[in-house]
Design an enzyme around this catalytic site. Structure first.
Site, mmCIF file in Angstrom:
data_model
loop_
_atom_site.group_PDB
_atom_site.id
_atom_site.type_symbol
_atom_site.label_atom_id
_atom_site.label_comp_id
_atom_site.label_asym_id
_atom_site.label_seq_id
_atom_site.Cartn_x
_atom_site.Cartn_y
_atom_site.Cartn_z
ATOM 1 N N THR A 68 0.851 -1.181 0.000
ATOM 2 C CA THR A 68 0.000 0.000 0.000
ATOM 3 C C THR A 68 0.889 1.234 0.000
ATOM 4 O O THR A 68 2.121 1.126 -0.140
ATOM 5 C CB THR A 68 -0.975 -0.036 1.197
ATOM 6 N N LYS A 72 3.471 1.212 -4.108
ATOM 7 C CA LYS A 72 2.908 0.501 -5.261
ATOM 8 C C LYS A 72 3.770 0.625 -6.523
ATOM 9 O O LYS A 72 3.886 -0.336 -7.294
ATOM 10 C CB LYS A 72 1.490 0.982 -5.528
ATOM 11 N N GLN A 160 -4.737 18.845 -16.407
ATOM 12 C CA GLN A 160 -3.654 18.127 -17.086
ATOM 13 C C GLN A 160 -3.591 16.663 -16.660
ATOM 14 O O GLN A 160 -3.264 15.786 -17.473
ATOM 15 C CB GLN A 160 -2.303 18.806 -16.811
#
Length: 279
Positions: A68, A72, A160
């Site tokens: 976690t 990752k 974006q």
């Protein structure tokens, strides 16, 4: 009572911090239910120690682990074998150590999310879906929804990031953050993948006045179980799906890989984990 022997199968969850994780609770519930000689433990691991710890638990005979925040992406980099889902995500949350010594990984978040929706009887093919957020969770959810032939749109406070996500996925439309509430009438499902409404995070008022009467609303946040978005949706009479089921369903693949049993997500498990959220 579950008894652990020297032959026990061991798995873990790695994070920094790790105290918040409910994964040990649910995996050990399944181990107890199926009378499996095994254990699942939390390990607090700093980013700079991650690769060393992975090699160490592999050498120690662990079957694998979950990862976690913030690991990752690092977990993806340490894998010898990943599937198409992980390649699209460029991150993994589930690792298992193969008999030949290779580290294998995948991301189960998106599939767990979809499984939770299907558990409620929801069909996704050709459904128009609006996703709030463009981070890692949105990426996982969007990719799995695309595999279900759903039509996705993305909105994010930073335009974006939404544009980059749509470009990376090769599918989806973009809706500006300032106008998503006014566009709700065209959607069948609204998904919040942001931290808005999470306990301890900033408060946010969700505007659902333009939603259709049959809009389904869901949130990946599960602390609290009833988020501000879900409360607003219920007050409007809309169907809601809470986020806890995603947590439970995404855990199944790892458990199956490590312990050899495909566990079920049912009312007993849901209430067991949910009760821990109140403490």
């Amino acid at each position: 009572m579950q008894i652990i022997t020297g032959k026990a199968k061991i798995a873990a969850v790695l994070g920094w911090p790790i105290e918040h994780s409910r994964s040990p609770l649910l995996h050990n519930f399944w181990l107890q239910r199926h009378l499996i000689d095994g254990a699942y433990i939390p390990l607090a691991v700093k980013a700079e120690d991650f690769n060393t710890v992975i090699q160490s638990i592999k050498a120690a005979g662990f079957k694998g682990c979950n990862v976690t925040i913030p690991h990752k992406e690092a977990a993806y980099q340490c894998c010898d074998v990943v599937d198409e889902t992980a390649r699209k995500m460029r991150s993994v949350n589930t690792l298992w150590f193969a008999d030949d010594g290779k580290i294998c990984g995948t991301s189960t978040d998106g599939d767990g999310f979809v499984a939770n929706l299907k558990d409620t009887g929801l069909t996704l093919t050709n459904k128009k879906i609006l996703i709030l957020g463009a981070g890692g969770a949105a990426r996982s959810v969007a990719y799995s929804l695309i595999q279900e032939n759903a039509q996705i749109s993305i909105t994010n406070r930073t335009l974006q990031r939404a544009e980059q996500l749509v470009q990376d996925l090769g599918a989806g439309q973009i809706i500006k953050w300032q106008s998503w509430a006014k566009e709700l009438g065209q959607f069948d499902l609204l998904i919040n993948t942001t931290s808005l409404g999470m306990e301890g995070k900033e408060d946010f008022q969700f505007d659902l006045q333009h939603a259709r009467a049959d809009l389904v609303v869901t949130d990946i946040v599960y602390v609290p179980r009833m988020t501000p978005l879900l409360i607003a949706a219920q007050q409007k009479g809309l169907k809601t799906i809470e986020g806890l089921g995603m947590l439970l369903h995404q855990a199944r693949l790892g458990f199956s890989k490590w312990f050899g049993v495909d566990p079920s997500v049912d009312h007993e498990l849901t209430e067991f984990v949910a009760n821990s959220l109140k403490k």
